[in-house]
Write a protein that holds these residues in place. Structure first.
Motif, PDB file in Angstrom:
ATOM      1  N   PRO A 178       0.810  -1.212   0.000  1.00 43.69           N
ATOM      2  CA  PRO A 178       0.000   0.000   0.000  1.00 43.69           C
ATOM      3  C   PRO A 178       0.844   1.262   0.000  1.00 43.69           C
ATOM      4  N   GLY A 179       0.471   2.190  -0.934  1.00 44.21           N
ATOM      5  CA  GLY A 179       1.119   3.488  -0.978  1.00 44.21           C
ATOM      6  C   GLY A 179       2.387   3.555  -1.788  1.00 44.21           C
ATOM      7  N   GLU A 180       2.926   2.392  -2.231  1.00 42.93           N
ATOM      8  CA  GLU A 180       4.144   2.408  -3.020  1.00 42.93           C
ATOM      9  C   GLU A 180       3.792   2.512  -4.501  1.00 42.93           C
ATOM     10  N   PRO A 181       4.703   3.065  -5.343  1.00 44.12           N
ATOM     11  CA  PRO A 181       4.419   3.170  -6.762  1.00 44.12           C
ATOM     12  C   PRO A 181       4.222   1.806  -7.403  1.00 44.12           C
ATOM     13  N   ALA A 182       3.359   1.731  -8.411  1.00 44.96           N
ATOM     14  CA  ALA A 182       3.113   0.473  -9.102  1.00 44.96           C
ATOM     15  C   ALA A 182       4.349   0.043  -9.876  1.00 44.96           C
ATOM     16  N   SER A 183       4.535  -1.276 -10.019  1.00 43.62           N
ATOM     17  CA  SER A 183       5.678  -1.785 -10.761  1.00 43.62           C
ATOM     18  C   SER A 183       5.264  -2.232 -12.151  1.00 43.62           C
ATOM     19  N   ARG A 184       4.087  -1.791 -12.617  1.00 41.78           N
ATOM     20  CA  ARG A 184       3.661  -2.177 -13.946  1.00 41.78           C
ATOM     21  C   ARG A 184       4.614  -1.621 -14.998  1.00 41.78           C
ATOM     22  N   LEU A 185       4.713  -2.330 -16.109  1.00 37.97           N
ATOM     23  CA  LEU A 185       5.619  -1.928 -17.171  1.00 37.97           C
ATOM     24  C   LEU A 185       5.066  -0.732 -17.929  1.00 37.97           C
ATOM     25  N   PRO A 186       5.937   0.117 -18.445  1.00 34.82           N
ATOM     26  CA  PRO A 186       5.457   1.246 -19.251  1.00 34.82           C
ATOM     27  C   PRO A 186       4.835   0.739 -20.545  1.00 34.82           C
ATOM     28  N   THR A 187       3.816   1.440 -21.023  1.00 31.24           N
ATOM     29  CA  THR A 187       3.162   1.074 -22.262  1.00 31.24           C
ATOM     30  C   THR A 187       3.875   1.733 -23.443  1.00 31.24           C
ATOM     31  N   VAL A 188       3.502   1.312 -24.640  1.00 39.74           N
ATOM     32  CA  VAL A 188       4.122   1.840 -25.858  1.00 39.74           C
ATOM     33  C   VAL A 188       3.330   3.062 -26.310  1.00 39.74           C
ATOM     34  N   SER A 189       3.996   4.197 -26.397  1.00 37.14           N
ATOM     35  CA  SER A 189       3.311   5.439 -26.752  1.00 37.14           C
ATOM     36  C   SER A 189       2.909   5.446 -28.227  1.00 37.14           C
ATOM     37  N   GLY A 190       1.933   6.290 -28.547  1.00 35.60           N
ATOM     38  CA  GLY A 190       1.511   6.447 -29.931  1.00 35.60           C
ATOM     39  C   GLY A 190       2.652   6.840 -30.857  1.00 35.60           C
ATOM     40  N   PRO A 191       3.497   7.816 -30.459  1.00 37.14           N
ATOM     41  CA  PRO A 191       4.624   8.179 -31.323  1.00 37.14           C
ATOM     42  C   PRO A 191       5.578   7.022 -31.602  1.00 37.14           C
ATOM     43  N   VAL A 192       5.790   6.139 -30.622  1.00 35.03           N
ATOM     44  CA  VAL A 192       6.661   4.983 -30.869  1.00 35.03           C
ATOM     45  C   VAL A 192       5.998   4.012 -31.839  1.00 35.03           C
ATOM     46  N   ARG A 193       4.683   3.834 -31.708  1.00 37.71           N
ATOM     47  CA  ARG A 193       3.978   2.977 -32.672  1.00 37.71           C
ATOM     48  C   ARG A 193       4.136   3.538 -34.088  1.00 37.71           C
ATOM     49  N   LYS A 194       4.074   4.864 -34.219  1.00 36.96           N
ATOM     50  CA  LYS A 194       4.286   5.480 -35.535  1.00 36.96           C
ATOM     51  C   LYS A 194       5.711   5.242 -36.021  1.00 36.96           C
ATOM     52  N   CYS A 195       6.670   5.290 -35.096  1.00 41.96           N
ATOM     53  CA  CYS A 195       8.053   4.984 -35.462  1.00 41.96           C
ATOM     54  C   CYS A 195       8.178   3.548 -35.967  1.00 41.96           C
ATOM     55  N   PHE A 196       7.511   2.614 -35.291  1.00 46.78           N
ATOM     56  CA  PHE A 196       7.542   1.223 -35.731  1.00 46.78           C
ATOM     57  C   PHE A 196       6.970   1.103 -37.141  1.00 46.78           C
ATOM     58  N   ASP A 197       5.805   1.699 -37.362  1.00 44.11           N
ATOM     59  CA  ASP A 197       5.166   1.622 -38.680  1.00 44.11           C
ATOM     60  C   ASP A 197       6.095   2.178 -39.757  1.00 44.11           C
ATOM     61  N   ALA A 198       6.714   3.326 -39.468  1.00 42.25           N
ATOM     62  CA  ALA A 198       7.635   3.929 -40.432  1.00 42.25           C
ATOM     63  C   ALA A 198       8.858   3.036 -40.644  1.00 42.25           C
ATOM     64  N   SER A 199       9.356   2.420 -39.574  1.00 44.46           N
ATOM     65  CA  SER A 199      10.519   1.532 -39.679  1.00 44.46           C
ATOM     66  C   SER A 199      10.225   0.357 -40.596  1.00 44.46           C
ATOM     67  N   PHE A 200       9.048  -0.253 -40.428  1.00 43.05           N
ATOM     68  CA  PHE A 200       8.672  -1.398 -41.257  1.00 43.05           C
ATOM     69  C   PHE A 200       8.561  -0.975 -42.719  1.00 43.05           C
ATOM     70  N   ALA A 201       7.914   0.177 -42.959  1.00 43.99           N
ATOM     71  CA  ALA A 201       7.733   0.644 -44.330  1.00 43.99           C
ATOM     72  C   ALA A 201       9.069   1.000 -44.983  1.00 43.99           C
ATOM     73  N   LEU A 202       9.946   1.644 -44.232  1.00 41.63           N
ATOM     74  CA  LEU A 202      11.247   2.036 -44.772  1.00 41.63           C
ATOM     75  C   LEU A 202      12.129   0.814 -45.023  1.00 41.63           C
ATOM     76  N   ALA A 203      12.026  -0.198 -44.180  1.00 43.04           N
ATOM     77  CA  ALA A 203      12.776  -1.439 -44.411  1.00 43.04           C
ATOM     78  C   ALA A 203      12.343  -2.070 -45.738  1.00 43.04           C
ATOM     79  N   LEU A 204      11.041  -2.122 -45.970  1.00 44.87           N
ATOM     80  CA  LEU A 204      10.535  -2.690 -47.224  1.00 44.87           C
ATOM     81  C   LEU A 204      10.986  -1.865 -48.426  1.00 44.87           C
ATOM     82  N   SER A 205      11.010  -0.541 -48.266  1.00 42.38           N
ATOM     83  CA  SER A 205      11.426   0.323 -49.375  1.00 42.38           C
ATOM     84  C   SER A 205      12.893   0.109 -49.733  1.00 42.38           C
ATOM     85  N   LEU A 206      13.677  -0.368 -48.774  1.00 45.33           N
ATOM     86  CA  LEU A 206      15.090  -0.671 -49.013  1.00 45.33           C
ATOM     87  C   LEU A 206      15.296  -2.110 -49.493  1.00 45.33           C
ATOM     88  N   GLY A 207      14.189  -2.851 -49.591  1.00 45.75           N
ATOM     89  CA  GLY A 207      14.265  -4.234 -50.029  1.00 45.75           C
ATOM     90  C   GLY A 207      14.659  -5.203 -48.934  1.00 45.75           C
TER      91      GLY A 207
END
Length: 254
Positions: free
Chosen positions: A174-203
């Motif tokens: 009780p009263g201590e900070p939660a130890s739950r893991l951080p979630t993935v932010s929207g900007p990081v999800r956009k980075c992932f999407d861009a990474s996948f697309a750019l990888a494909l564009s490079l073959g």
């Protein structure tokens, strides 16, 4: 449906906890349990939404299933996707194309978010994690573009300050900070999407640290991308550097 914990079982869980000396302690512990259950349920639904969307079902399809509009379905379920962790995305296969080195980078990014007490993994955490792997193609691309990794790190560390404690503690603490893991932010999800697309564009049929770097640069609105831009790194210069480094590596293998 398999049986879920009922009310009596949850109360028995609280009864079995140590250090609960008053009814107020028990109430705080109950709040911790409720918070964890809510988070778990959001992740459960978020994972299944990811699966449904990956199979090509639209928000209209989901809305029709529930008898609500497309917009209503998106408003109801899109936030659930934001409750997912790095581990969740690996588990459901969203990140299956990542190389082992890139996976380790995401683990380190999650570690940065945890140590700073941040609720989400951001592009800044991701870039700090990339800088840790000095032998990676991502860091090699920085050097090729005459961008000093230590300068980037110093700039990021100046802005990435520890956050405030978030949720109530886990049951039994009780009263201590939660130890739950951080979630993935929207900007990081956009980075992932861009990474996948750019990888494909490079073959490329994989996503490595270099593609994660390109994804960060592509999403120009994040502090991480602006830091790289201020240092003179553009998407085109980074892309050329990545192509050159990979070509050099492949020639060295013959």
């Amino acid at each position: 449906m398999p049986p879920l914990p009922d009310l009596n079982e949850l109360i028995e869980t609280i009864d079995g906890m140590d250090r609960l000396q008053s009814s107020l302690d028990r109430l705080l512990a109950a709040e911790g349990i409720a918070s964890q259950l809510n988070w778990l349920s959001d992740r459960l639904v978020g994972c299944l939404i990811e699966e449904v969307r990956a199979e090509g079902h639209s928000w209209t399809d989901i809305g029709e299933l529930l008898g609500i509009s497309r917009q209503g379905a998106q408003q109801r379920y899109a936030p659930r996707q934001s409750s997912l962790t790095i581990g969740d995305l690996f588990h459901i296969g969203v990140l299956e194309r990542l190389t082992a080195r890139a996976r380790e980078c995401l683990d380190r990014a999650e570690g940065y978010a945890q140590r700073l007490g941040h609720d989400t993994v951001t592009p800044q955490h991701l870039l700090l994690a990339l800088l840790d792997d000095e032998d990676s193609i991502a860091v090699g691309a920085l050097h090729a573009c005459e961008v000093a990794p230590q300068v980037i790190r110093h700039s990021l560390e100046e802005t990435e300050k520890p956050g405030e404690p978030g949720e109530p503690g886990e049951p039994g603490e009780p009263g201590e900070p939660a130890s739950r893991l951080p979630t993935v932010s929207g900007p990081v999800r956009k980075c992932f999407d861009a990474s996948f697309a750019l990888a494909l564009s490079l073959g490329h049929n994989y996503v490595g640290t270099e593609h994660l770097l390109l994804g960060i640069i592509h999403e120009r609105n994040s502090p991480a991308a602006r830091t790289l831009a201020d240092a003179g790194m553009t998407l085109e210069s980074a892309r050329r550097a990545v192509q050159s480094l990979i070509s050099d590596f492949l020639r060295s293998q013959h």
